[in-house]
Scaffold this motif. Structure first.
Motif, short mmCIF file in Angstrom:
data_model
loop_
_atom_site.label_atom_id
_atom_site.label_comp_id
_atom_site.label_asym_id
_atom_site.label_seq_id
_atom_site.Cartn_x
_atom_site.Cartn_y
_atom_site.Cartn_z
N THR A 14 25.38 86.87 -3.17
CA THR A 14 25.02 87.97 -2.30
C THR A 14 26.12 89.02 -2.32
O THR A 14 27.29 88.70 -2.15
CB THR A 14 24.79 87.48 -0.86
N THR A 15 25.73 90.25 -2.55
CA THR A 15 26.66 91.37 -2.58
C THR A 15 26.20 92.40 -1.56
O THR A 15 25.03 92.77 -1.55
CB THR A 15 26.67 92.02 -3.99
N ALA A 16 27.12 92.83 -0.70
CA ALA A 16 26.75 93.80 0.33
C ALA A 16 27.84 94.86 0.45
O ALA A 16 29.02 94.55 0.39
CB ALA A 16 26.57 93.10 1.68
N ILE A 17 27.42 96.13 0.57
CA ILE A 17 28.38 97.22 0.74
C ILE A 17 28.14 97.85 2.11
O ILE A 17 27.01 98.02 2.53
CB ILE A 17 28.27 98.27 -0.39
N GLY A 18 29.24 98.15 2.78
CA GLY A 18 29.15 98.74 4.11
C GLY A 18 30.09 99.92 4.24
O GLY A 18 30.53 100.49 3.24
N PRO A 19 30.44 100.26 5.47
CA PRO A 19 31.36 101.37 5.71
C PRO A 19 32.67 101.17 4.94
O PRO A 19 33.15 100.06 4.79
CB PRO A 19 31.59 101.33 7.22
N GLY A 20 33.21 102.25 4.44
CA GLY A 20 34.47 102.17 3.71
C GLY A 20 34.30 101.82 2.24
O GLY A 20 35.28 101.65 1.53
N LYS A 21 33.06 101.70 1.77
CA LYS A 21 32.76 101.40 0.38
C LYS A 21 33.39 100.10 -0.11
O LYS A 21 33.69 99.94 -1.28
CB LYS A 21 33.18 102.55 -0.54
N VAL A 22 33.61 99.13 0.79
CA VAL A 22 34.11 97.83 0.36
C VAL A 22 32.91 96.91 0.19
O VAL A 22 32.07 96.79 1.07
CB VAL A 22 35.10 97.24 1.38
N ILE A 23 32.83 96.28 -0.96
CA ILE A 23 31.75 95.39 -1.30
C ILE A 23 32.24 93.96 -1.08
O ILE A 23 33.32 93.61 -1.55
CB ILE A 23 31.32 95.57 -2.77
N HIS A 24 31.46 93.16 -0.39
CA HIS A 24 31.81 91.76 -0.20
C HIS A 24 30.85 90.92 -1.03
O HIS A 24 29.63 91.05 -0.90
CB HIS A 24 31.75 91.37 1.27
N VAL A 25 31.42 90.06 -1.88
CA VAL A 25 30.63 89.22 -2.76
C VAL A 25 30.90 87.76 -2.41
O VAL A 25 32.05 87.33 -2.44
CB VAL A 25 30.99 89.47 -4.25
N ASP A 26 29.85 87.03 -2.07
CA ASP A 26 29.98 85.60 -1.86
C ASP A 26 29.86 84.93 -3.22
O ASP A 26 28.77 84.85 -3.79
CB ASP A 26 28.87 85.09 -0.92
N THR A 27 31.01 84.47 -3.75
CA THR A 27 31.03 83.92 -5.11
C THR A 27 30.94 82.40 -5.15
O THR A 27 30.72 81.83 -6.19
CB THR A 27 32.31 84.35 -5.85
N ALA A 28 31.16 81.76 -4.03
CA ALA A 28 31.08 80.31 -3.92
C ALA A 28 30.83 79.99 -2.45
O ALA A 28 31.00 80.87 -1.60
CB ALA A 28 32.38 79.67 -4.41
N PRO A 29 30.44 78.76 -2.15
CA PRO A 29 30.12 78.45 -0.75
C PRO A 29 31.20 78.85 0.26
O PRO A 29 30.88 79.28 1.35
CB PRO A 29 29.92 76.94 -0.77
N LYS A 30 32.46 78.76 -0.10
CA LYS A 30 33.52 79.07 0.85
C LYS A 30 34.43 80.18 0.34
O LYS A 30 35.61 80.24 0.70
CB LYS A 30 34.34 77.82 1.16
N GLN A 31 33.92 81.04 -0.51
CA GLN A 31 34.75 82.10 -1.08
C GLN A 31 34.02 83.43 -1.01
O GLN A 31 32.86 83.54 -1.41
CB GLN A 31 35.09 81.78 -2.53
N THR A 32 34.72 84.45 -0.53
CA THR A 32 34.21 85.81 -0.54
C THR A 32 35.27 86.69 -1.18
O THR A 32 36.45 86.56 -0.89
CB THR A 32 33.91 86.31 0.89
#
Length: 137
Positions: A14-32
């Motif tokens: 899952t990849t999501a972009i929000g305010p500040g143009k920072v994208i958070h990517v969940d790459t593993a069950p306990k890693q973003t």
């Protein structure tokens, strides 16, 4: 000898972009991982991660190739850089990868290791892969 390819599915991530143009990517069950553009001290760009993924895959592939050939090379380190293409579409036009080993084998063994590593690296073999996009809903 028949070649067998193991079926494997990757993701979904899952990849999501929000305010500040920072994208958070969940790459593993306990890693973003945080990704942004342009890069900052806290987050690299999507291209940075693609090039890093290429280096990681080449290092793993090289290590596996050395094991197959029963060659002890010690630690495998791969430095990768990319050069943006000078025409459209926007893309990396070429990559340069330099492999460093604790123990350097002979010239013929090095050539065979490179050949095997390139052949088995899923990331490098996927760089021209199809990207199928659709809208959710």
């Amino acid at each position: 000898m028949a070649i067998r390819i193991k079926a494997k599915t990757y993701g979904p991530f899952t990849t999501a972009i929000g305010p500040g143009k920072v994208i958070h990517v969940d790459t593993a069950p306990k890693q973003t991982v945080a990704i942004t553009s342009p890069s900052t001290e806290e987050a690299g760009t999507p291209v940075d991660f693609m090039i890093s993924a290429l280096g990681a895959c080449l290092a793993l592939s090289f290590h596996h190739a050395a094991q197959e050939m029963k060659i002890d090379v010690g630690q495998v380190s791969v430095q990768v850089s990319g050069k943006k293409a000078e025409d459209l579409p926007d893309r990396i036009g070429s990559y340069d990868a330099t492999v460093s080993l604790d123990t350097m084998p002979g010239e013929e063994e090095c050539a065979e290791l490179i050949k095997r590593a390139k052949a088995r690296c899923t990331v490098s073999n996927s760089l021209n892969g199809a990207v199928n996009m659709k809208m959710a809903g």
